[in-house]
Design an enzyme around this catalytic site. Sequence first.
Site, PDB file in Angstrom:
ATOM      1  N   GLU B  55       5.148  -4.180  -3.658  1.00  0.00           N
ATOM      2  CA  GLU B  55       6.238  -4.658  -2.805  1.00  0.00           C
ATOM      3  C   GLU B  55       6.087  -4.240  -1.342  1.00  0.00           C
ATOM      4  O   GLU B  55       6.582  -4.921  -0.448  1.00  0.00           O
ATOM      5  CB  GLU B  55       7.590  -4.195  -3.351  1.00  0.00           C
ATOM      6  N   PHE B 117      18.916   1.240 -16.418  1.00  0.00           N
ATOM      7  CA  PHE B 117      17.475   1.048 -16.264  1.00  0.00           C
ATOM      8  C   PHE B 117      17.179   0.318 -14.936  1.00  0.00           C
ATOM      9  O   PHE B 117      17.783  -0.694 -14.628  1.00  0.00           O
ATOM     10  CB  PHE B 117      16.929   0.226 -17.440  1.00  0.00           C
ATOM     11  N   GLN B 118      16.269   0.882 -14.190  1.00  0.00           N
ATOM     12  CA  GLN B 118      15.859   0.341 -12.882  1.00  0.00           C
ATOM     13  C   GLN B 118      17.023   0.197 -11.913  1.00  0.00           C
ATOM     14  O   GLN B 118      17.022  -0.690 -11.055  1.00  0.00           O
ATOM     15  CB  GLN B 118      15.114  -0.984 -13.049  1.00  0.00           C
ATOM     16  N   LYS B 167      22.522  -8.802 -11.017  1.00  0.00           N
ATOM     17  CA  LYS B 167      22.044  -9.870 -11.881  1.00  0.00           C
ATOM     18  C   LYS B 167      23.182 -10.778 -12.366  1.00  0.00           C
ATOM     19  O   LYS B 167      23.019 -11.995 -12.458  1.00  0.00           O
ATOM     20  CB  LYS B 167      21.316  -9.259 -13.083  1.00  0.00           C
ATOM     21  N   MET B 485      -8.473   9.600  13.500  1.00  0.00           N
ATOM     22  CA  MET B 485      -7.435  10.058  14.416  1.00  0.00           C
ATOM     23  C   MET B 485      -6.922  11.445  14.023  1.00  0.00           C
ATOM     24  O   MET B 485      -6.631  12.273  14.876  1.00  0.00           O
ATOM     25  CB  MET B 485      -6.280   9.048  14.454  1.00  0.00           C
TER      26      MET B 485
HETATM   27  C1  LIG Z   1       1.128   6.010   5.686  1.00  0.00           C
HETATM   28  C2  LIG Z   1       0.528   6.962   6.654  1.00  0.00           C
HETATM   29  N1  LIG Z   1       0.133   8.191   6.242  1.00  0.00           N
HETATM   30  C3  LIG Z   1      -0.413   9.060   7.132  1.00  0.00           C
HETATM   31  C4  LIG Z   1      -0.553   8.722   8.437  1.00  0.00           C
HETATM   32  C5  LIG Z   1      -1.154   9.708   9.432  1.00  0.00           C
HETATM   33  N2  LIG Z   1      -2.404   9.180   9.973  1.00  0.00           N
HETATM   34  C6  LIG Z   1      -2.466   8.579  11.186  1.00  0.00           C
HETATM   35  S1  LIG Z   1      -3.997   8.012  11.558  1.00  0.00           S
HETATM   36  C7  LIG Z   1      -4.615   8.580  10.099  1.00  0.00           C
HETATM   37  C8  LIG Z   1      -6.069   8.390   9.758  1.00  0.00           C
HETATM   38  C9  LIG Z   1      -6.476   6.976   9.687  1.00  0.00           C
HETATM   39  O1  LIG Z   1      -7.802   6.934   9.245  1.00  0.00           O
HETATM   40  P1  LIG Z   1      -8.613   5.568   9.269  1.00  0.00           P
HETATM   41  O2  LIG Z   1      -7.796   4.505   8.653  1.00  0.00           O
HETATM   42  O3  LIG Z   1      -9.959   5.796   8.684  1.00  0.00           O
HETATM   43  O4  LIG Z   1      -8.688   5.228  10.807  1.00  0.00           O
HETATM   44  P2  LIG Z   1      -9.592   5.914  11.974  1.00  0.00           P
HETATM   45  O5  LIG Z   1      -8.682   6.829  12.712  1.00  0.00           O
HETATM   46  O6  LIG Z   1     -10.702   6.642  11.324  1.00  0.00           O
HETATM   47  O7  LIG Z   1     -10.027   4.774  12.806  1.00  0.00           O
HETATM   48  C10 LIG Z   1      -3.624   9.217   9.360  1.00  0.00           C
HETATM   49  C11 LIG Z   1      -3.848   9.863   8.050  1.00  0.00           C
HETATM   50  C12 LIG Z   1      -0.098   7.439   8.828  1.00  0.00           C
HETATM   51  N3  LIG Z   1      -0.155   7.034  10.096  1.00  0.00           N
HETATM   52  N4  LIG Z   1       0.426   6.583   7.922  1.00  0.00           N
END
Ligand SMILES: Cc1ncc(C[n+]2csc(CCOP(=O)(O)OP(=O)(O)O)c2C)c(N)n1
Lengths: 190, 591
Positions: B55, B117-118, B167, B485
């Site tokens: 979803e 449920f749910q 529902k 990042m």
């Molecule tokens: C759902 C979610 N969890 C954690 C983060 C924290 N976060 C920001 S950038 C990142 C790493 C992203 O890695 P990648 O997709 O390989 O991109 P890159 O920076 O290597 O280009 C994380 C874990 C986030 N933004 N969103």
Amino acid sequence: MNAQHQPTGSAYFMTAETARPETHTLSVLVDNEPGVLARVIGLFSGRGYNIESLTVSETEHEAHLSRITIVTTATPNVLEQIKSQLERIVPVHRVVDLTVRSAELGHDKPLERELALIKVAGSGENRVEALRLADAFRAQVIDANTEHFIFEITGRVSKIEQFISIMRPLGLVEICRTGIAAMNRGSQGM
Amino acid sequence: MAGKQMEMTGAEMVLQALKDNGVEHIFGYPGGAVLPIYDELHQQEDIEHILVRHEQGAGHMAEGYARSTGKPGVVLVTSGPGATNVVTALQDALMDSIPLVCLTGQVPTSLIGSDAFQECDTVGITRPCTKHNWLVKDVNQLSRIIHEAFRIATTGRPGPVVVDIPKDVQFATGIYTPPSPVIEQKSYQPKVSGDLDKIRAAIELMATAKRPIIYSGGGVINSGREASQLLRELVELTGFPITSTLMGLGAYPASGKNWMGMLGMHGTYEANMAMHDCDVMVCIGARFDDRITGRLDAFSPNSKKIHIDIDPSSINKIVRTDIGILGDVGHVLEDMVRLWRASKKTDHSQLADWWTRIAKWKARNSLAYPVNNDVIMPQYAIQRLYELTKDRDTFITTEVGQHQMWAAQFYGFEEPNRWMTSGGLGTMGYGFPAAIGVQVAHRDSLVIDIAGDASIQMCIQELSCAVQYELPVKIFILNNQYMGMVRQWQQLLHGNRLSHSYTESMPDFVKLAEAYGATGIRCDKPADLDDAITRMVETKGPVIFDCRVAALANCFPMIPSGKAHNDMLLPDEASDEAVANAIDAKGRALV
Ligand SMILES: Cc1ncc(C[n+]2csc(CCOP(=O)(O)OP(=O)(O)O)c2C)c(N)n1
Ligand SMILES: [Mg+2]
């Protein structure tokens, strides 16, 4: 915006808040529909604003309108935010800062009243003293037997607080307060 | 129409209301509490239902659909886990002001509150992450509420709404009311046209500016194509330099002569320096987000600020403005352009010194990166992707991370609604489903998700959806084997201790694509890149492109935490030592 309450941990909210917090009373006119109070309270808790008093009741039955009165303390910038955040809530019709409005009208502050029920139990000297003081505060006895009184008192918050603190050593058992109802003086509506 | 004909079941009403609100596509996933609606879906052909695999994917698809079309995106999910799974997308849409209408099934009214449920408290859970939500307890209110839901999602500052339908209400029979042109609602009256006196004051201030800047944002895109056109006219008329937030890219063309590139944490040197040194700032449909302002007490200290926004709570929220204009960007810009024309001010010579300074900043070449003939530099990969796709009808989405910032820096956007990225919430997993949503609305266009190796794994299951509906989305992974990042911040803030930011056991993306019935392409040599990209673009179905890039490249320029706009870390200064010391102890506590 809430930097004065707690550091948010974000790089960009580092400016220390120097403005002084003020206490304001807001009147919020809302559709009386399920969840509207939860929206208002959720806004305050979610954004870190504080609520010192909150009262709510339907005021216009045919129009399904309720009036929420909120007393909050915040810096002027945050007060402005609170007002515009409240206005964003879909079932909110109007938000009036009664404190600002009363200043515009040339008054000191809005009229504010609260009602409290106060149960005091005791005997002998204390009992006589409680009744005597209640009379001085124009509190009504709405229930009593030989061991207790329940007083009903209305007035400004300061009066109620004072009454409660006087009753404390005289056998205070239970307190229930309504929170503040407020309105501005004069012939104009909100 | 006779009253009799308008009598129908709640489930029929849902379909009728969707049609009456112009809906052609919905993204959803069935379950017990929405089966009556699914049964109605099955018996009609006007609305196409896209079956997602999770979803959250439905929510992001609807976001991509909405952002690329300007129409609301519609989601249909079941109660309980269906509703909770969509929460991330709702919050994402709330923060980026994307119109979504999400219909959720609920347990029958008689069971609400019994831990059935749910069952979950959907309106309670989604209250803070929607613009508004409703629990419909009476079938006779259902059609009115759905129409209202569309109005609230799409007007004012757009956002997501949830309609929770038990529902038994779906089964119950009642009277359907069509959407009415007369709005009964007395609260919620968004103001669209700006105060003319304030607009005049703004024009006067702008006319005297010596060092002006236009800082535009996602509000321009949200306001509609007309607003972007008017923005271009205003820039042309005034001769002002313009920068934009991540959300606003494309409103003004990247090839435009007054364009300075994106501003903010990973914005260009010239954009940030100009923000810092300007004397008049015109903020149009942006909200002074913390990624934009940097250190607030040093933010553009000597400028007068004009702020145009449809949301009164955005004005004076973070930065005090001198002239706050409440209204729809498009309407306000129309007035501005007209008033500026009337003033007949066409001489831009007083801006000459300012442009000279900007040119000097630009010459600093803040997006420079080391050229490498052996490994693909991620920036180079985006540049090649841009060159090889810019002449096509292309839409770009992204995930979240370094690749997202490189995409914003190196892909040039010429038109609005062509760029979808999760700005406010920064949701990894957004880009791929968003791309599917874009493709649903634009079947013949080229839709590319610029992804990271970590992010793409968050909603990869939707590849099955793309294959099922023959949606030829291209996933272009800048595979650096890291959560790049996160690693960059660990290098900057945490003594290069790379705690859990290396992606071990990476799947074989080519095989993964094949497992789903899509095409996989891998490339690890700069010399092969152009051919591989061309092959990707020419492949008919969905593609995963595993672009192996330099693992340790970092994203610059950067305003490190706790620093001001004029205190940027530039690529040529970003030695290991400079990186390690860029942020002081105080800044380390910040996000
Ligand atoms: C759902 C979610 N969890 C954690 C983060 C924290 N976060 C920001 S950038 C990142 C790493 C992203 O890695 P990648 O997709 O390989 O991109 P890159 O920076 O290597 O280009 C994380 C874990 C986030 N933004 N969103
Ligand atoms: Mg990565």
